[in-house]
Scaffold this motif. Structure first.
Motif, mmCIF file in Angstrom:
data_model
loop_
_atom_site.group_PDB
_atom_site.id
_atom_site.type_symbol
_atom_site.label_atom_id
_atom_site.label_comp_id
_atom_site.label_asym_id
_atom_site.label_seq_id
_atom_site.Cartn_x
_atom_site.Cartn_y
_atom_site.Cartn_z
ATOM 1 N N TRP A 1 41.258 -29.350 26.284
ATOM 2 C CA TRP A 1 40.398 -29.029 27.430
ATOM 3 C C TRP A 1 40.797 -27.738 28.119
ATOM 4 O O TRP A 1 39.956 -27.084 28.730
ATOM 5 C CB TRP A 1 40.351 -30.199 28.420
ATOM 6 N N GLU B 1 38.839 -24.949 26.791
ATOM 7 C CA GLU B 1 37.456 -25.077 27.244
ATOM 8 C C GLU B 1 37.297 -24.529 28.674
ATOM 9 O O GLU B 1 36.342 -23.820 28.978
ATOM 10 C CB GLU B 1 37.083 -26.553 27.196
ATOM 11 N N HIS B 2 38.284 -24.823 29.522
ATOM 12 C CA HIS B 2 38.261 -24.296 30.892
ATOM 13 C C HIS B 2 38.439 -22.783 30.880
ATOM 14 O O HIS B 2 37.785 -22.065 31.622
ATOM 15 C CB HIS B 2 39.387 -24.903 31.729
ATOM 16 N N LEU C 1 38.118 -33.992 34.344
ATOM 17 C CA LEU C 1 36.929 -33.172 34.124
ATOM 18 C C LEU C 1 35.977 -33.281 35.307
ATOM 19 O O LEU C 1 35.378 -32.302 35.730
ATOM 20 C CB LEU C 1 36.222 -33.606 32.837
ATOM 21 N N ILE D 1 33.272 -24.996 28.891
ATOM 22 C CA ILE D 1 33.101 -26.320 29.498
ATOM 23 C C ILE D 1 31.740 -26.385 30.192
ATOM 24 O O ILE D 1 31.092 -27.420 30.215
ATOM 25 C CB ILE D 1 34.254 -26.590 30.496
#
Ligand SMILES: Nc1ncnc2c1ncn2[C@@H]1O[C@H](COP(=O)(O)OP(=O)(O)OP(=O)(O)O)[C@@H](O)[C@H]1O
Ligand SMILES: [Mg+2]
Lengths: 252, 246
Positions: free
Chosen positions: A79, A82-83, A247, A88
């Motif tokens: 993640w 993705e950030h 998230l 995201i």
């Protein structure tokens, strides 16, 4: 679980899984894992110098320590990347539920680990050639080892949901995994128990109760108990729930 | 088709979007104007379901974004600010991934990819890694992603940012063309674009809607103003004026 759920999870899984092969991380980690797993077994445990061909005490015993470092290295990109890239925002505005994405990504990391672990199979053949090990403990040992790795990966996934920096994610996840491994160490527990004031003992025992280690060693001994499997599964589920919370907090 | 009611978003004590309401019908292209930090992107992020609004509601094609996010998101195409992309993929595989998440599979998927590659002039970089693309091409790739499923609602955050003049023109006319049977919102800092492509425009300043109307009616808001530029400056200048006074 509808067809659509499955297809979305699969799409995320496929992308993430291929991403591992497109980056050097995967190859580096697999090589280090194989070197470490075999190196510890042959050089530290000196498995060849003993008649005992049980893998539990010479091969699997090292895995929790290896996973403490390598599972976060595999999971840290899940993640955080993705950030960092901002993708995201794309992913979360697609008709995909956070759960489908979380599961898809986790399964991709799990798939990578499956391959890494499968590559250690030659050691089983070596042992079978040298002696006649029971297959029961080997199978449950592999299951235990895999579940331990999954628990560490899920933990890393949870941490990575909170930060855009892979380095931060790695360091925090390793600390968590290390803590969890250490609280299960029998001699360390004993030391701490004798050091703390009377009455605090039960607190130490209580913390010790949360360690992965007891469950892990029970299983590597070939005692395949549903309780231990469920323990790991529930750790994974909780960690993925925390991933979802992380998230959400970024989008709140 | 897009209905936004009393949208509020606060970050800590800071109010980024303050009671914004508007609606966009099919066949309309709505321009989003406003100075830096006005809350345009934040509003769009709430409309697309990325940010959870502090309060207020968003409906796309009659589907509530907060109640049925997955259903609402199916109707939606979105180009985020800065055009994020997965750096480890090629242009075609990235578009393929997006198509799959939109439920486009098999032969339809290949067709959809070819269609948007063609529409966005990306054929020449089809198999190039996203990582090595120039800024304009990256932007176009992300734009291609937003129209791959031919959505009813299209939300574009600065779609012409970083494009060359030819491509800017291309994207504007594409927006105008698609606007005939979609509901489109796009934000921009280039005011000629508003006149070229929008049927309506909203000016946002410090989280509030300060003007809403056709480009022509906006011009009439400020007496003596001959261009949208002047209108924009006189409506939103207060902040810079405060700074100078201080
Ligand atoms: N995640 C966040 N956390 C805290 N504050 C934020 C966050 N996102 C946006 N803001 C603040 O909200 C305000 C509005 O930001 P927004 O990005 O919506 O502006 P904008 O109108 O898109 O500006 P620009 O023209 O520069 O793109 C800004 O003051 C920004 O600092
Ligand atoms: Mg913006």
């Amino acid at each position: 679980m509808s067809n659509r759920d499955l297809q979305n999870t699969l799409a995320v899984f496929k992308r993430e899984f291929l991403a591992y092969f497109n980056s050097p991380v995967f190859y580096v980690i697999v090589v280090i894992f194989l070197l470490a797993a075999n190196g510890f077994t042959f050089f530290f445990s000196r498995i060849l110098d003993f008649d005992d061909v049980s893998l539990a005490t010479r091969f699997f015993v090292w895995h929790p320590w290896i996973y403490t470092v390598l599972a976060p290295a595999v999971g840290m990109r899940l993640w955080s990347e993705e950030h960092r890239l901002g993708t995201i925002e794309l992913l979360m505005t697609m008709p995909v539920s956070p759960w489908q994405a979380i599961c898809g990504k986790f399964l991709a990391a799990a798939g990578v680990w499956f391959i890494a672990l499968a590559l250690t199979i030659p050691i089983v053949f070596t042992m079978s050639y040298l002696g006649d090990p029971d297959s029961g403990p080997i199978i449950s040992g592999y299951v235990a080892s895999y579940l331990y790795a999954m628990a560490c990966l899920a933990l890393t996934s949870a941490v990575s949901a909170f930060t855009r920096s892979q380095v931060v994610c790695f360091i925090i996840s390793v600390s968590f995994c290390l803590f969890i491994a250490l609280i299960g160490d029998p001699s360390l527990t004993q030391t701490v128990v004798s050091a703390v004031p009377v009455g605090m003992e039960s607190v130490v025992r209580f913390i010790n109760y949360f360690s992965f280690m007891d469950h892990f060693f029970e299983m590597t001994k070939g005692i395949f108990v549903l309780r231990d499997v469920l323990y790991f599964v529930s750790v994974i589920v909780v960690a993925l729930l925390v991933t979802d919370v992380g998230l959400r907090s970024k989008r709140a | 088709m897009i209905q936004v009611k009393n949208l509020i978003k606060t970050f800590g004590t800071k109010v980024a979007v303050d009671d914004v309401s508007f609606s966009v019908e099919k066949g309309e292209v709505l321009g989003f104007l406003g100075p830096n930090g006005a809350g345009k992107s934040t509003t769009m992020r709430m409309v697309t379901g990325y940010f959870q609004p502090t309060s207020g509601s968003v409906q796309l094609c009659g589907i509530d974004m907060l109640e049925e996010p997955e259903l609402a998101k199916q109707r939606l195409g979105y180009l985020p600010e800065n055009a994020p992309l997965y750096s480890d993929m090629t242009v075609a595989s990235f578009l393929g991934f997006c198509a799959e998440l939109r439920g486009i599979r098999g032969a339809a998927r290949t067709q959809a990819i070819d269609r948007v590659l063609d529409l966005c002039f990306l054929d020449s970089v089809r198999n190039q890694s996203v990582d090595t693309l120039s800024k304009g091409y990256r932007h176009r790739t992300c734009f291609a992603q937003s129209i791959i499923h031919d959505p009813e609602v299209l939300i574009l955050d600065e779609p012409t940012d970083g494009l060359d003049p030819n491509q800017k023109h291309e994207v504007r006319s594409m927006i105008k063309r698609m606007g005939q049977n979609k509901a489109i919102i796009f934000s921009t800092h280039i005011l000629e674009e508003v006149e070229a492509a929008c049927s309506r425009a909203i000016i946002i300043d410090r989280g509030k809607v300060v003007a809403d109307g056709t480009p022509e009616s906006l011009k009439k808001l400020v007496p003596g103003a001959s261009s949208l530029d002047e209108v924009f400056r006189s409506i939103t200048k207060s902040e810079t004026a405060h700074k100078k006074a201080a």
